[in-house]
Design a protein around this motif. Structure first.
Motif, mmCIF file in Angstrom:
data_model
loop_
_atom_site.group_PDB
_atom_site.id
_atom_site.type_symbol
_atom_site.label_atom_id
_atom_site.label_comp_id
_atom_site.label_asym_id
_atom_site.label_seq_id
_atom_site.Cartn_x
_atom_site.Cartn_y
_atom_site.Cartn_z
ATOM 1 N N LYS A 41 64.899 35.369 33.898
ATOM 2 C CA LYS A 41 64.404 35.765 32.568
ATOM 3 C C LYS A 41 63.445 34.703 32.006
ATOM 4 C CE LYS A 41 65.068 38.970 30.269
ATOM 5 N NZ LYS A 41 64.108 40.101 30.098
ATOM 6 N N LEU A 42 63.816 33.431 32.167
ATOM 7 C CA LEU A 42 62.947 32.344 31.692
ATOM 8 C C LEU A 42 61.618 32.328 32.451
ATOM 9 C CD1 LEU A 42 65.680 29.631 31.084
ATOM 10 C CD2 LEU A 42 63.961 30.338 29.388
ATOM 11 N N ALA A 43 61.650 32.683 33.734
ATOM 12 C CA ALA A 43 60.407 32.741 34.520
ATOM 13 C C ALA A 43 59.450 33.784 33.947
ATOM 14 C CB ALA A 43 60.710 33.043 35.988
ATOM 15 N N GLU A 44 60.018 34.885 33.412
ATOM 16 C CA GLU A 44 59.182 35.912 32.767
ATOM 17 C C GLU A 44 58.609 35.386 31.451
ATOM 18 O OE1 GLU A 44 61.560 39.434 32.136
ATOM 19 O OE2 GLU A 44 62.201 39.440 34.249
ATOM 20 N N LEU A 45 59.439 34.646 30.721
ATOM 21 C CA LEU A 45 59.017 34.165 29.402
ATOM 22 C C LEU A 45 58.034 32.999 29.501
ATOM 23 C CD1 LEU A 45 62.511 34.216 27.605
ATOM 24 C CD2 LEU A 45 60.616 35.789 27.173
ATOM 25 N N LEU A 46 58.074 32.265 30.625
ATOM 26 C CA LEU A 46 57.221 31.079 30.795
ATOM 27 C C LEU A 46 56.379 31.213 32.054
ATOM 28 C CD1 LEU A 46 60.003 28.495 29.859
ATOM 29 C CD2 LEU A 46 57.827 28.725 28.648
ATOM 30 N N PRO A 47 55.349 32.073 32.001
ATOM 31 C CA PRO A 47 54.549 32.352 33.196
ATOM 32 C C PRO A 47 53.943 31.091 33.827
ATOM 33 C CG PRO A 47 53.695 33.528 31.255
ATOM 34 C CD PRO A 47 54.954 32.873 30.836
ATOM 35 N N ASP A 48 53.653 30.070 33.015
ATOM 36 C CA ASP A 48 53.095 28.830 33.579
ATOM 37 C C ASP A 48 54.078 28.118 34.502
ATOM 38 O OD1 ASP A 48 50.814 29.320 32.197
ATOM 39 O OD2 ASP A 48 51.106 27.752 30.679
ATOM 40 N N SER A 49 55.374 28.305 34.249
ATOM 41 C CA SER A 49 56.415 27.669 35.072
ATOM 42 C C SER A 49 57.107 28.687 35.983
ATOM 43 C CB SER A 49 57.500 27.043 34.198
ATOM 44 O OG SER A 49 56.977 26.090 33.334
ATOM 45 N N HIS A 50 56.461 29.846 36.172
ATOM 46 C CA HIS A 50 57.131 30.943 36.871
ATOM 47 C C HIS A 50 57.766 30.522 38.188
ATOM 48 C CE1 HIS A 50 57.400 34.404 39.617
ATOM 49 N NE2 HIS A 50 57.827 35.037 38.542
ATOM 50 N N ASP A 51 56.992 29.899 39.061
ATOM 51 C CA ASP A 51 57.501 29.599 40.411
ATOM 52 C C ASP A 51 58.610 28.556 40.381
ATOM 53 O OD1 ASP A 51 55.597 31.405 41.090
ATOM 54 O OD2 ASP A 51 54.355 30.028 42.277
ATOM 55 N N GLU A 52 58.434 27.559 39.507
ATOM 56 C CA GLU A 52 59.456 26.521 39.385
ATOM 57 C C GLU A 52 60.786 27.116 38.904
ATOM 58 O OE1 GLU A 52 58.229 23.388 36.726
ATOM 59 O OE2 GLU A 52 60.049 22.203 37.113
ATOM 60 N N LEU A 53 60.706 28.031 37.929
ATOM 61 C CA LEU A 53 61.919 28.635 37.385
ATOM 62 C C LEU A 53 62.574 29.580 38.395
ATOM 63 C CD1 LEU A 53 60.605 28.983 33.759
ATOM 64 C CD2 LEU A 53 62.669 27.719 34.427
ATOM 65 N N ILE A 54 61.772 30.261 39.187
ATOM 66 C CA ILE A 54 62.342 31.114 40.245
ATOM 67 C C ILE A 54 63.055 30.230 41.274
ATOM 68 C CG2 ILE A 54 61.779 32.674 42.175
ATOM 69 C CD1 ILE A 54 61.717 34.061 39.411
ATOM 70 N N ALA A 55 62.489 29.056 41.534
ATOM 71 C CA ALA A 55 63.147 28.121 42.460
ATOM 72 C C ALA A 55 64.502 27.671 41.891
ATOM 73 C CB ALA A 55 62.249 26.920 42.734
ATOM 74 N N LEU A 56 64.554 27.403 40.583
ATOM 75 C CA LEU A 56 65.839 27.026 39.960
ATOM 76 C C LEU A 56 66.840 28.181 40.079
ATOM 77 C CD1 LEU A 56 64.954 25.050 36.669
ATOM 78 C CD2 LEU A 56 64.928 24.280 39.037
ATOM 79 N N SER A 57 66.357 29.387 39.840
ATOM 80 C CA SER A 57 67.220 30.567 39.944
ATOM 81 C C SER A 57 67.828 30.677 41.345
ATOM 82 C CB SER A 57 66.410 31.821 39.603
ATOM 83 O OG SER A 57 67.150 32.972 39.917
ATOM 84 N N LYS A 58 67.012 30.416 42.358
ATOM 85 C CA LYS A 58 67.518 30.500 43.741
ATOM 86 C C LYS A 58 68.560 29.422 44.012
ATOM 87 C CE LYS A 58 63.736 33.033 45.757
ATOM 88 N NZ LYS A 58 62.347 32.947 46.235
ATOM 89 N N MET A 59 68.367 28.245 43.413
ATOM 90 C CA MET A 59 69.380 27.194 43.558
ATOM 91 C C MET A 59 70.702 27.679 42.959
ATOM 92 S SD MET A 59 66.895 24.127 42.338
ATOM 93 C CE MET A 59 67.612 22.571 42.708
ATOM 94 N N GLU A 60 70.633 28.308 41.784
ATOM 95 C CA GLU A 60 71.865 28.787 41.132
ATOM 96 C C GLU A 60 72.577 29.815 42.007
ATOM 97 O OE1 GLU A 60 72.672 26.890 38.985
ATOM 98 O OE2 GLU A 60 71.380 26.714 37.230
ATOM 99 N N ASN A 61 71.796 30.659 42.647
ATOM 100 C CA ASN A 61 72.419 31.668 43.510
ATOM 101 C C ASN A 61 73.104 31.016 44.715
ATOM 102 O OD1 ASN A 61 72.914 34.490 43.808
ATOM 103 N ND2 ASN A 61 71.507 34.476 45.558
#
Ligand code: Y39
Ligand code: FE
Ligand code: FE
Ligand code: FE
Length: 230
Positions: A41-61
Protein backbone atom coordinates in the motif's frame (compact mmCIF):
# COMPACT_ATOMS: atom_id res chain seq x y z
CA UNK A 1 14.78 -4.26 33.60
CA UNK A 2 17.07 -6.72 31.86
CA UNK A 3 16.07 -10.34 31.93
CA UNK A 4 17.76 -12.35 34.66
CA UNK A 5 20.58 -14.61 33.54
CA UNK A 6 19.46 -17.50 35.73
CA UNK A 7 15.94 -17.86 34.34
CA UNK A 8 14.45 -21.36 34.75
CA UNK A 9 15.03 -23.61 31.74
CA UNK A 10 12.17 -23.55 29.22
CA UNK A 11 10.58 -26.79 28.05
CA UNK A 12 9.75 -26.04 24.40
CA UNK A 13 7.67 -29.22 24.15
CA UNK A 14 5.52 -28.70 27.27
CA UNK A 15 1.79 -28.10 26.72
CA UNK A 16 2.08 -24.81 28.63
CA UNK A 17 4.82 -23.53 26.34
CA UNK A 18 3.07 -24.69 23.17
CA UNK A 19 -0.25 -23.16 24.23
CA UNK A 20 1.37 -19.74 24.75
CA UNK A 21 3.34 -20.19 21.51
CA UNK A 22 0.12 -20.79 19.56
CA UNK A 23 -0.87 -17.18 20.28
CA UNK A 24 2.49 -15.39 20.17
CA UNK A 25 3.53 -17.22 16.99
CA UNK A 26 0.16 -16.35 15.41
CA UNK A 27 0.57 -12.67 16.31
CA UNK A 28 3.97 -12.60 14.69
CA UNK A 29 2.73 -14.40 11.54
CA UNK A 30 -0.29 -12.07 11.30
CA UNK A 31 1.93 -9.03 11.95
CA UNK A 32 4.33 -10.05 9.17
CA UNK A 33 1.37 -10.68 6.86
CA UNK A 34 -0.11 -7.24 7.57
CA UNK A 35 3.32 -5.64 7.18
CA UNK A 36 3.57 -7.32 3.75
CA UNK A 37 0.35 -5.65 2.59
CA UNK A 38 1.08 -2.36 4.37
CA UNK A 39 4.32 -1.93 2.38
CA UNK A 40 2.50 -2.73 -0.88
CA UNK A 41 0.00 0.00 0.00
CA UNK A 42 2.84 2.40 0.86
CA UNK A 43 4.49 1.60 -2.50
CA UNK A 44 1.29 2.86 -4.18
CA UNK A 45 1.22 5.99 -2.05
CA UNK A 46 4.94 6.76 -2.58
CA UNK A 47 5.67 6.14 -6.27
CA UNK A 48 9.19 7.60 -5.90
CA UNK A 49 10.04 4.81 -3.42
CA UNK A 50 7.95 2.16 -5.18
CA UNK A 51 10.66 -0.44 -5.78
CA UNK A 52 12.28 0.00 -2.38
CA UNK A 53 8.92 -0.43 -0.62
CA UNK A 54 8.08 -3.52 -2.68
CA UNK A 55 11.45 -4.93 -1.60
CA UNK A 56 10.51 -4.29 2.06
CA UNK A 57 7.16 -5.99 1.47
CA UNK A 58 8.94 -9.08 0.10
CA UNK A 59 11.17 -9.17 3.18
CA UNK A 60 8.05 -9.16 5.38
CA UNK A 61 6.60 -12.06 3.44
CA UNK A 62 9.84 -14.01 3.96
CA UNK A 63 9.63 -13.24 7.69
CA UNK A 64 6.13 -14.65 7.76
CA UNK A 65 7.30 -17.88 6.15
CA UNK A 66 10.19 -18.12 8.61
CA UNK A 67 7.88 -17.80 11.61
CA UNK A 68 5.42 -20.29 10.15
CA UNK A 69 8.34 -22.73 10.01
CA UNK A 70 9.09 -21.98 13.69
CA UNK A 71 5.53 -23.01 14.61
CA UNK A 72 5.73 -26.18 12.54
CA UNK A 73 9.09 -27.03 14.08
CA UNK A 74 7.48 -27.02 17.56
CA UNK A 75 4.34 -28.76 16.24
CA UNK A 76 2.21 -25.78 17.23
CA UNK A 77 -0.88 -24.64 15.32
CA UNK A 78 -0.96 -20.82 15.38
CA UNK A 79 -4.27 -19.33 16.55
CA UNK A 80 -4.77 -17.03 13.57
CA UNK A 81 -8.26 -15.94 14.62
CA UNK A 82 -6.86 -14.62 17.88
CA UNK A 83 -4.10 -12.83 15.95
CA UNK A 84 -6.43 -11.14 13.45
CA UNK A 85 -8.55 -9.85 16.32
CA UNK A 86 -5.36 -8.75 18.08
CA UNK A 87 -4.33 -6.49 15.17
CA UNK A 88 -7.87 -5.39 14.18
CA UNK A 89 -7.77 -1.82 15.51
CA UNK A 90 -4.26 -0.99 14.24
CA UNK A 91 -5.19 -2.59 10.92
CA UNK A 92 -8.32 -0.44 10.68
CA UNK A 93 -6.39 2.73 11.51
CA UNK A 94 -3.82 1.98 8.80
CA UNK A 95 -6.53 1.29 6.20
CA UNK A 96 -8.38 4.51 7.05
CA UNK A 97 -5.20 6.58 6.81
CA UNK A 98 -4.26 4.95 3.49
CA UNK A 99 -7.71 5.67 2.02
CA UNK A 100 -7.24 9.33 2.91
CA UNK A 101 -3.72 9.43 1.55
CA UNK A 102 -2.26 10.18 5.00
CA UNK A 103 1.23 8.92 4.28
CA UNK A 104 2.76 10.20 7.52
CA UNK A 105 0.12 8.39 9.58
CA UNK A 106 0.65 5.16 7.63
CA UNK A 107 4.38 5.41 8.25
CA UNK A 108 3.94 6.14 11.96
CA UNK A 109 1.72 3.05 12.33
CA UNK A 110 3.76 0.58 10.26
CA UNK A 111 7.32 1.87 10.00
CA UNK A 112 7.64 3.37 13.49
CA UNK A 113 5.21 1.78 15.95
CA UNK A 114 4.86 -1.73 14.50
CA UNK A 115 8.56 -1.96 13.55
CA UNK A 116 9.64 -0.86 17.05
CA UNK A 117 7.24 -3.42 18.52
CA UNK A 118 8.82 -6.08 16.29
CA UNK A 119 12.37 -4.97 17.18
CA UNK A 120 11.62 -5.10 20.91
CA UNK A 121 9.83 -8.45 20.70
CA UNK A 122 12.48 -10.12 18.53
CA UNK A 123 15.45 -8.83 20.52
CA UNK A 124 13.89 -10.05 23.76
CA UNK A 125 12.88 -13.37 22.18
CA UNK A 126 16.28 -14.29 20.67
CA UNK A 127 18.06 -15.26 23.93
CA UNK A 128 15.13 -17.43 25.12
CA UNK A 129 14.08 -18.94 21.76
CA UNK A 130 14.53 -22.57 20.76
CA UNK A 131 17.63 -22.97 18.55
CA UNK A 132 15.66 -23.18 15.30
CA UNK A 133 13.57 -20.07 16.01
CA UNK A 134 16.62 -18.20 17.29
CA UNK A 135 18.42 -18.51 13.96
CA UNK A 136 15.35 -17.36 12.05
CA UNK A 137 14.66 -14.44 14.39
CA UNK A 138 18.28 -13.23 14.28
CA UNK A 139 18.00 -12.88 10.50
CA UNK A 140 14.61 -11.16 10.73
CA UNK A 141 15.49 -8.52 13.32
CA UNK A 142 18.25 -7.06 11.11
CA UNK A 143 15.65 -6.43 8.40
CA UNK A 144 13.31 -4.72 10.85
CA UNK A 145 15.92 -2.06 11.59
CA UNK A 146 16.06 -1.23 7.88
CA UNK A 147 12.25 -0.90 7.79
CA UNK A 148 12.31 1.44 10.79
CA UNK A 149 15.07 3.38 9.07
CA UNK A 150 12.96 3.86 5.94
CA UNK A 151 10.11 5.41 7.95
CA UNK A 152 12.48 7.49 10.00
CA UNK A 153 14.21 8.97 6.95
CA UNK A 154 10.98 9.81 5.15
CA UNK A 155 9.43 11.45 8.21
CA UNK A 156 12.66 13.36 8.88
CA UNK A 157 12.73 14.69 5.30
CA UNK A 158 9.06 15.80 5.58
CA UNK A 159 9.05 16.74 9.26
CA UNK A 160 7.76 20.31 9.36
CA UNK A 161 4.75 19.77 7.11
CA UNK A 162 3.80 16.53 8.94
CA UNK A 163 4.61 17.32 12.58
CA UNK A 164 0.97 17.72 13.67
CA UNK A 165 -0.11 14.59 11.76
CA UNK A 166 2.69 12.53 13.33
CA UNK A 167 1.66 13.71 16.81
CA UNK A 168 -1.96 12.82 16.14
CA UNK A 169 -1.01 9.39 14.78
CA UNK A 170 1.13 8.79 17.86
CA UNK A 171 -1.70 9.80 20.20
CA UNK A 172 -4.20 7.52 18.45
CA UNK A 173 -2.00 4.47 17.97
CA UNK A 174 0.58 4.25 20.76
CA UNK A 175 -2.09 3.40 23.38
CA UNK A 176 -3.21 0.51 21.17
CA UNK A 177 0.25 -1.06 21.28
CA UNK A 178 0.25 -0.70 25.04
CA UNK A 179 -3.03 -2.59 25.26
CA UNK A 180 -1.67 -5.20 22.87
CA UNK A 181 1.40 -5.71 25.03
CA UNK A 182 -0.71 -6.06 28.19
CA UNK A 183 -2.98 -8.53 26.44
CA UNK A 184 -0.15 -11.03 25.86
CA UNK A 185 1.94 -10.28 28.94
CA UNK A 186 1.32 -13.73 30.45
CA UNK A 187 1.94 -15.64 27.22
CA UNK A 188 5.15 -13.70 26.63
CA UNK A 189 6.30 -14.52 30.18
CA UNK A 190 5.64 -18.21 29.52
CA UNK A 191 8.09 -17.96 26.61
CA UNK A 192 10.64 -16.29 28.91
CA UNK A 193 9.98 -12.72 27.70
CA UNK A 194 9.47 -10.18 30.48
CA UNK A 195 7.08 -7.29 29.91
CA UNK A 196 9.45 -4.77 31.50
CA UNK A 197 12.19 -5.73 29.06
CA UNK A 198 9.77 -5.44 26.11
CA UNK A 199 8.59 -2.01 27.21
CA UNK A 200 12.15 -0.82 27.76
CA UNK A 201 13.35 -1.98 24.33
CA UNK A 202 10.29 -0.52 22.64
CA UNK A 203 10.66 2.88 24.30
CA UNK A 204 14.37 3.08 23.50
CA UNK A 205 13.85 2.28 19.81
CA UNK A 206 10.75 4.50 19.50
CA UNK A 207 12.24 7.44 21.40
CA UNK A 208 15.43 7.29 19.33
CA UNK A 209 13.39 7.24 16.13
CA UNK A 210 11.34 10.28 17.18
CA UNK A 211 14.57 12.12 17.99
CA UNK A 212 16.08 11.24 14.60
CA UNK A 213 12.94 12.51 12.87
CA UNK A 214 13.30 15.89 14.57
CA UNK A 215 11.30 15.91 17.79
CA UNK A 216 12.77 17.58 20.87
CA UNK A 217 13.37 15.66 24.10
CA UNK A 218 10.37 17.47 25.55
CA UNK A 219 8.17 16.37 22.60
CA UNK A 220 9.41 12.79 22.95
CA UNK A 221 8.54 12.70 26.67
CA UNK A 222 5.06 14.05 25.95
CA UNK A 223 4.46 11.69 23.04
CA UNK A 224 5.72 8.64 24.96
CA UNK A 225 3.39 9.44 27.86
CA UNK A 226 0.36 8.80 25.62
CA UNK A 227 1.27 5.15 25.63
CA UNK A 228 0.92 5.04 29.39
CA UNK A 229 -2.23 7.09 29.88
CA UNK A 230 -4.08 5.88 26.76
O1 Y39 B 1 7.51 -5.14 10.58
C1 Y39 B 1 7.26 -6.23 11.03
O2 Y39 B 1 7.78 -7.23 10.58
C2 Y39 B 1 6.25 -6.30 12.10
C3 Y39 B 1 5.09 -6.97 11.69
C4 Y39 B 1 5.86 -7.55 12.76
C5 Y39 B 1 5.05 -7.47 13.99
C6 Y39 B 1 5.59 -8.25 15.07
C7 Y39 B 1 4.74 -8.06 16.27
C8 Y39 B 1 5.39 -8.77 17.36
C9 Y39 B 1 4.52 -8.81 18.56
C10 Y39 B 1 4.97 -9.88 19.47
C11 Y39 B 1 4.41 -9.71 20.81
C12 Y39 B 1 5.28 -10.37 21.80
C13 Y39 B 1 5.01 -9.93 23.16
FE1 FE C 1 9.05 -8.31 9.50
FE1 FE D 1 1.61 -3.97 16.85
FE1 FE E 1 9.25 -4.93 9.28
Amino acid sequence: MPQLEAAPALDFQSETYKDAYSRINAIVIEGEDEATSNYVKLAELLPDSHDELIALSKMENRHKKGFQACGRNLKVTPDMEFAREYFAKLHENFQKAAEQGQIATCLVIQALIIECFAIAAYNIYIPVADPFARKITEGVVKDEYSHLNYGQEWLKAHFEQNKAEIEKANRENLPLVWKMLNQVERDAATLGMEKDALVEDFMIAYGEALGEIGFSTRDIMKMSAYGLIG
